[in-house]
Motif scaffolding. Structure first.
Motif, PDB file in Angstrom:
ATOM      1  N   VAL A 267      36.360  46.307  42.433  1.00 50.75           N
ATOM      2  CA  VAL A 267      35.472  45.573  41.522  1.00 50.75           C
ATOM      3  C   VAL A 267      35.910  44.122  41.348  1.00 50.75           C
ATOM      4  O   VAL A 267      35.073  43.205  41.448  1.00 50.75           O
ATOM      5  CB  VAL A 267      35.366  46.299  40.162  1.00 50.75           C
ATOM      6  N   PRO A 268      37.206  43.822  41.085  1.00 55.09           N
ATOM      7  CA  PRO A 268      37.600  42.407  41.002  1.00 55.09           C
ATOM      8  C   PRO A 268      37.321  41.627  42.289  1.00 55.09           C
ATOM      9  O   PRO A 268      36.999  40.428  42.228  1.00 55.09           O
ATOM     10  CB  PRO A 268      39.104  42.480  40.708  1.00 55.09           C
ATOM     11  N   GLN A 269      37.434  42.286  43.443  1.00 54.26           N
ATOM     12  CA  GLN A 269      37.142  41.597  44.700  1.00 54.26           C
ATOM     13  C   GLN A 269      35.659  41.304  44.846  1.00 54.26           C
ATOM     14  O   GLN A 269      35.272  40.244  45.351  1.00 54.26           O
ATOM     15  CB  GLN A 269      37.618  42.439  45.887  1.00 54.26           C
ATOM     16  N   PHE A 270      34.809  42.231  44.402  1.00 44.83           N
ATOM     17  CA  PHE A 270      33.362  42.022  44.499  1.00 44.83           C
ATOM     18  C   PHE A 270      32.936  40.747  43.772  1.00 44.83           C
ATOM     19  O   PHE A 270      32.042  40.041  44.232  1.00 44.83           O
ATOM     20  CB  PHE A 270      32.603  43.217  43.905  1.00 44.83           C
ATOM     21  N   PHE A 271      33.571  40.471  42.630  1.00 45.23           N
ATOM     22  CA  PHE A 271      33.134  39.358  41.787  1.00 45.23           C
ATOM     23  C   PHE A 271      34.130  38.196  41.784  1.00 45.23           C
ATOM     24  O   PHE A 271      34.063  37.331  40.915  1.00 45.23           O
ATOM     25  CB  PHE A 271      32.903  39.859  40.365  1.00 45.23           C
ATOM     26  N   SER A 272      35.039  38.202  42.736  1.00 44.42           N
ATOM     27  CA  SER A 272      35.998  37.095  42.916  1.00 44.42           C
ATOM     28  C   SER A 272      36.780  36.802  41.636  1.00 44.42           C
ATOM     29  O   SER A 272      36.991  35.636  41.268  1.00 44.42           O
ATOM     30  CB  SER A 272      35.262  35.834  43.390  1.00 44.42           C
ATOM     31  N   LEU A 273      37.189  37.850  40.943  1.00 39.61           N
ATOM     32  CA  LEU A 273      38.008  37.674  39.750  1.00 39.61           C
ATOM     33  C   LEU A 273      39.467  37.469  40.155  1.00 39.61           C
ATOM     34  O   LEU A 273      39.859  37.752  41.284  1.00 39.61           O
ATOM     35  CB  LEU A 273      37.885  38.900  38.846  1.00 39.61           C
ATOM     36  N   VAL A 274      40.246  36.957  39.224  1.00 36.52           N
ATOM     37  CA  VAL A 274      41.658  36.727  39.495  1.00 36.52           C
ATOM     38  C   VAL A 274      42.335  38.062  39.807  1.00 36.52           C
ATOM     39  O   VAL A 274      42.221  39.025  39.046  1.00 36.52           O
ATOM     40  CB  VAL A 274      42.344  36.061  38.285  1.00 36.52           C
ATOM     41  N   GLN A 275      43.045  38.122  40.935  1.00 34.93           N
ATOM     42  CA  GLN A 275      43.689  39.367  41.365  1.00 34.93           C
ATOM     43  C   GLN A 275      44.912  39.011  42.215  1.00 34.93           C
ATOM     44  O   GLN A 275      44.810  38.832  43.428  1.00 34.93           O
ATOM     45  CB  GLN A 275      42.708  40.229  42.156  1.00 34.93           C
ATOM     46  N   ILE A 276      46.071  38.910  41.564  1.00 33.58           N
ATOM     47  CA  ILE A 276      47.288  38.523  42.278  1.00 33.58           C
ATOM     48  C   ILE A 276      48.370  39.596  42.128  1.00 33.58           C
ATOM     49  O   ILE A 276      49.552  39.306  42.250  1.00 33.58           O
ATOM     50  CB  ILE A 276      47.808  37.163  41.772  1.00 33.58           C
ATOM     51  N   ALA A 277      47.943  40.827  41.887  1.00 41.23           N
ATOM     52  CA  ALA A 277      48.905  41.920  41.711  1.00 41.23           C
ATOM     53  C   ALA A 277      49.475  42.349  43.058  1.00 41.23           C
ATOM     54  O   ALA A 277      48.770  42.352  44.075  1.00 41.23           O
ATOM     55  CB  ALA A 277      48.240  43.104  41.023  1.00 41.23           C
ATOM     56  N   ARG A 278      50.742  42.737  43.050  1.00 39.22           N
ATOM     57  CA  ARG A 278      51.343  43.343  44.233  1.00 39.22           C
ATOM     58  C   ARG A 278      50.901  44.804  44.288  1.00 39.22           C
ATOM     59  O   ARG A 278      50.997  45.521  43.287  1.00 39.22           O
ATOM     60  CB  ARG A 278      52.862  43.242  44.156  1.00 39.22           C
ATOM     61  N   PRO A 279      50.424  45.284  45.440  1.00 43.40           N
ATOM     62  CA  PRO A 279      49.844  46.642  45.519  1.00 43.40           C
ATOM     63  C   PRO A 279      50.777  47.738  45.019  1.00 43.40           C
ATOM     64  O   PRO A 279      50.358  48.609  44.240  1.00 43.40           O
ATOM     65  CB  PRO A 279      49.533  46.804  47.015  1.00 43.40           C
ATOM     66  N   TRP A 280      52.049  47.725  45.448  1.00 49.00           N
ATOM     67  CA  TRP A 280      52.958  48.793  45.049  1.00 49.00           C
ATOM     68  C   TRP A 280      53.321  48.698  43.568  1.00 49.00           C
ATOM     69  O   TRP A 280      53.528  49.713  42.907  1.00 49.00           O
ATOM     70  CB  TRP A 280      54.223  48.766  45.915  1.00 49.00           C
TER      71      TRP A 280
END
Length: 430
Positions: A267-280
């Motif tokens: 969902v954050p990717q769909f709307f270009s929201l801030v997303q800088i979390a490390r996956p693990w």
């Protein structure tokens, strides 16, 4: 106890656990109500919220002006307000009554009032005022109008300072109006967007609330389909408390691992929201949050006796939980009682930890208090769930014994028929 009997117990327990897990998954996909809360709501709600706030900020808020001064200075102030990207001055009214009528009809969302003495006070070196009236049904309207008027007043103040300074150079004027240069940048949300601020917290809250509603509705269905309105059915696979709790929670965990991946990553990717979390880091943090939410929902579901009850109990709690989490309302301004009360809910620690990981790039070490609190909640609610389900198992067994006892009584005192076919006189019990 020899090894064979021990292995047999383990085998039976594991067989019962897998049976309960498979049965719970089957019931989820058979029950349309539970399926809506487990799949449809988590899939649709994040999209709806993100679509609503996708523009991030409010632009060109319509406003009305009552300029009682009607001087060059007041007109300059209004031109600066109108030139901003946030406010659009659409009406110039002769008095406040006309402006109030526009506000009631929602043709405008704010009124800028400039008094008669505006220019007179400035000319005599006195401090003057400009009044701003806003429609508080939307906080973003208030924010846009207030910021535009504040920036316009700061610009006019600088021009007044320069005019009163006399014959000075441009560099002297610059030092006079801005002795210290500064640049205002919002960290981790430079566009001051409402979606980047609110949506991450809402996404975490959706996980908890849909689990509460889905698990609660499933528990209500189980009671309604049971003859004695018990939560645990009379079945040899449902004899152990641990197998029931772990089996049911495993089914919910399998579903929500996929749901959480969609909500928090796609969902954050769909709307270009801030997303800088490390996956693990995100996975390690979300896992105890899911466990805490699942066991919390299972413990609360014991109080649900009808399918519809969970809707009336849990739905209205979403907004208060968002406020007391410390995201929508400053945590330092929350009273101590409500701050302690918020610690009962996994969403409080989940929201604060997720926002810092996803929006600020924090590591697990940075959110260690929230991470430990979620594991602690998961452990406490697991124990509580085991205790309440143990009580439900005992209730089911007691009701089964009562049923068997009544059946034996009926069989013992069943009237015998006479040889000629007529019934004997009934047996009276005293």
């Amino acid at each position: 106890m020899n090894k064979d009997s021990f292995r047999n117990i383990i085998r039976q327990g594991f067989s019962g656990l897998t049976h309960i897990c498979a049965h719970e998954l089957k019931q989820v996909f058979k029950d349309q109500g539970v399926l809506i809360f487990f799949l449809l709501v988590p899939l649709a709600y994040p999209l709806i919220y993100a679509f609503i706030y996708t523009n991030e900020v409010v632009r060109d808020v319509p406003a009305a002006v009552v300029d009682m001064s009607n001087t060059s200075t007041s007109r300059k102030f209004l031109r600066l307000v109108d030139a901003s990207a946030d406010v659009d001055i659409r009406y110039h009214c002769t008095d406040m009554e006309e402006a109030k009528a526009l506000l009631k009809e929602t043709k405008v969302y704010g009124i800028i009032y400039i008094p008669d003495e505006f220019n007179k006070d400035l000319s005599s070196g006195k401090q003057t005022t400009v009044s701003l009236y806003c429609d508080m049904s939307g906080m973003l309207y208030y924010k846009s109008l207030l910021l535009s008027c504040t920036n316009a007043s700061l610009t006019v103040n600088k021009q007044i300072q320069i005019s009163r300074a006399g014959n000075t150079t441009d560099r002297q004027d610059e030092i006079t109006t801005a002795p210290i240069e500064y640049e205002d940048i919002s960290l981790f949300n430079p566009q001051d967007g409402f979606a980047s601020f609110l949506i991450p917290a809402v996404l975490i809250l959706i996980i908890q609330q849909t689990l509460l509603l889905g698990v609660g509705m499933s528990a209500g269905t189980a009671r309604e389909n049971n003859r004695f309105k018990d939560l645990v059915p009379l079945n040899r696979n449902y004899k152990g408390t641990l197998r029931i709790v772990i089996g049911k929670s495993s089914a919910y965990l399998l579903i929500y691992l996929i749901v959480a991946a969609y909500i928090l990553c796609l969902v954050p990717q769909f709307f270009s929201l801030v997303q800088i979390a490390r996956p693990w880091t995100l996975l390690a943090f979300i896992f105890p949050y899911l466990l805490a939410c699942i066991f919390f929902s299972m413990a609360c579901s014991v109080f649900i006796h009808h399918r519809e009850s969970c809707l009336m109990i849990y739905v209205f709690t979403s907004v208060p939980l968002l406020f007391i989490s410390g995201i929508s309302w400053p945590g330092s301004a929350i009273p101590e009682f409500w701050k302690i009360f918020s610690y009962l809910f996994p969403s409080t620690f989940g929201i604060n930890g997720f926002v810092r990981i996803n929006t600020m790039g924090a590591t697990l070490h940075d959110v260690l208090p929230e991470y430990r609190a979620l594991w602690l909640q998961a452990g406490i609610y697991f124990i509580i769930t085991c205790l309440v389900y143990r009580h439900q198992v005992m209730l089911s067994q007691r009701h089964a014994k009562e049923k068997l006892h009544l059946f034996r009584l009926k069989k013992t005192f069943k009237p015998k028929k006479k040889s000629h076919g007529g019934p004997e006189s009934p047996v009276h019990l005293y």
